[in-house]
Enzyme design. Structure first.
Site, PDB file in Angstrom:
ATOM      1  N   TYR A  37     -48.233  19.492  52.713  1.00  0.00           N
ATOM      2  CA  TYR A  37     -47.382  19.450  51.504  1.00  0.00           C
ATOM      3  C   TYR A  37     -45.913  19.474  51.920  1.00  0.00           C
ATOM      4  O   TYR A  37     -45.095  18.667  51.444  1.00  0.00           O
ATOM      5  CB  TYR A  37     -47.746  20.641  50.628  1.00  0.00           C
ATOM      6  CG  TYR A  37     -46.993  20.757  49.323  1.00  0.00           C
ATOM      7  CD1 TYR A  37     -47.467  20.142  48.165  1.00  0.00           C
ATOM      8  CD2 TYR A  37     -45.831  21.520  49.227  1.00  0.00           C
ATOM      9  CE1 TYR A  37     -46.793  20.273  46.957  1.00  0.00           C
ATOM     10  CE2 TYR A  37     -45.155  21.651  48.024  1.00  0.00           C
ATOM     11  CZ  TYR A  37     -45.638  21.027  46.893  1.00  0.00           C
ATOM     12  OH  TYR A  37     -44.962  21.158  45.699  1.00  0.00           O
ATOM     13  N   ASP A  74     -45.342  25.345  38.042  1.00  0.00           N
ATOM     14  CA  ASP A  74     -44.217  25.381  38.979  1.00  0.00           C
ATOM     15  C   ASP A  74     -42.954  25.049  38.217  1.00  0.00           C
ATOM     16  O   ASP A  74     -42.736  23.888  37.878  1.00  0.00           O
ATOM     17  CB  ASP A  74     -44.452  24.383  40.119  1.00  0.00           C
ATOM     18  CG  ASP A  74     -43.388  24.497  41.216  1.00  0.00           C
ATOM     19  OD1 ASP A  74     -42.558  25.425  41.167  1.00  0.00           O
ATOM     20  OD2 ASP A  74     -43.390  23.639  42.119  1.00  0.00           O
ATOM     21  N   ASP A 123     -45.332  29.401  47.086  1.00  0.00           N
ATOM     22  CA  ASP A 123     -46.380  28.627  46.428  1.00  0.00           C
ATOM     23  C   ASP A 123     -47.746  29.157  46.828  1.00  0.00           C
ATOM     24  O   ASP A 123     -48.030  29.356  48.015  1.00  0.00           O
ATOM     25  CB  ASP A 123     -46.293  27.143  46.817  1.00  0.00           C
ATOM     26  CG  ASP A 123     -45.173  26.419  46.067  1.00  0.00           C
ATOM     27  OD1 ASP A 123     -44.382  27.081  45.385  1.00  0.00           O
ATOM     28  OD2 ASP A 123     -45.118  25.181  46.177  1.00  0.00           O
TER      29      ASP A 123
END
Lengths: 124, 124
Positions: free
Chosen positions: A14, A38, A99
């Site tokens: 990512y 997000d 995250d």
């Protein structure tokens, strides 16, 4: 359940996808039914909505830098802490984020939660 | 909803409580109905079960060090990434963890998720 190594590699991919300006590589990590929050506290995004969000980030030249080694779990989650920087209309935004990703049995991301708030963004 | 500053201070106080060998200060951050999943993938702990877990950690001399600035959110969550080190039976364990905390309206922690897996622990 995917291995810890698989999940950590996906989180690294990512990061790498942004840094290579490769939105397709980023989106390939996500399941078709993925949901994304997000930042946490904003409306859930579908995969299609997140695809547009990611492509905008790539367009703005987003660059991600890990701040610590990626963490796994004893289940199907992994987490990473990073800083993302991008430039929009000549203004540089730097955001500290954490995250958390949840994976399905096939090893794709089914949920992502991005923890960052207004006080985690600096402008220069 | 608690302020971002309140939540970040609570996470820092969690770190500081361990480093001061003060389990009462740590537990004062948690609501009576708090649930804790640490590590993620293990059974949920009640507040009472977590109290015993914390006191064992303090007994083992757990020391926590932040690895990056604490992150907030646009809601009632905050997250931090840290390393915890403790010694048990002469063996030093170092664990890379990411903890996500959710807060209630009174500013106490109602849920904690600790993201770390077997591959995040080193022994020396």
């Amino acid at each position: 359940m995917p291995t810890q190594a698989h999940m950590k590699a996906a989180l690294q991919a990512y990061i790498d996808g942004f840094n290579a300006d490769d939105p397709d590589a980023i989106m390939a990590l996500f399941a078709d039914n993925a949901v994304i929050e997000d930042p946490v506290g904003s409306p859930l995004k579908s995969r299609a909505e997140f695809d547009a969000f990611i492509r905008q980030g790539v367009k703005f030249g987003a660059r991600l830098a890990l701040a610590a080694p990626i963490r796994g779990s004893h289940a199907n989650h992994a987490a990473m802490v990073f800083t993302v920087t991008f430039v929009q209309n000549g203004v540089r935004y730097t955001t500290n984020s954490t995250d958390v990703m949840a994976f399905d049995a096939t090893g794709r991301i089914v949920r992502m939660d991005g923890f960052w708030g207004p006080s985690d963004v600096t402008v220069s």
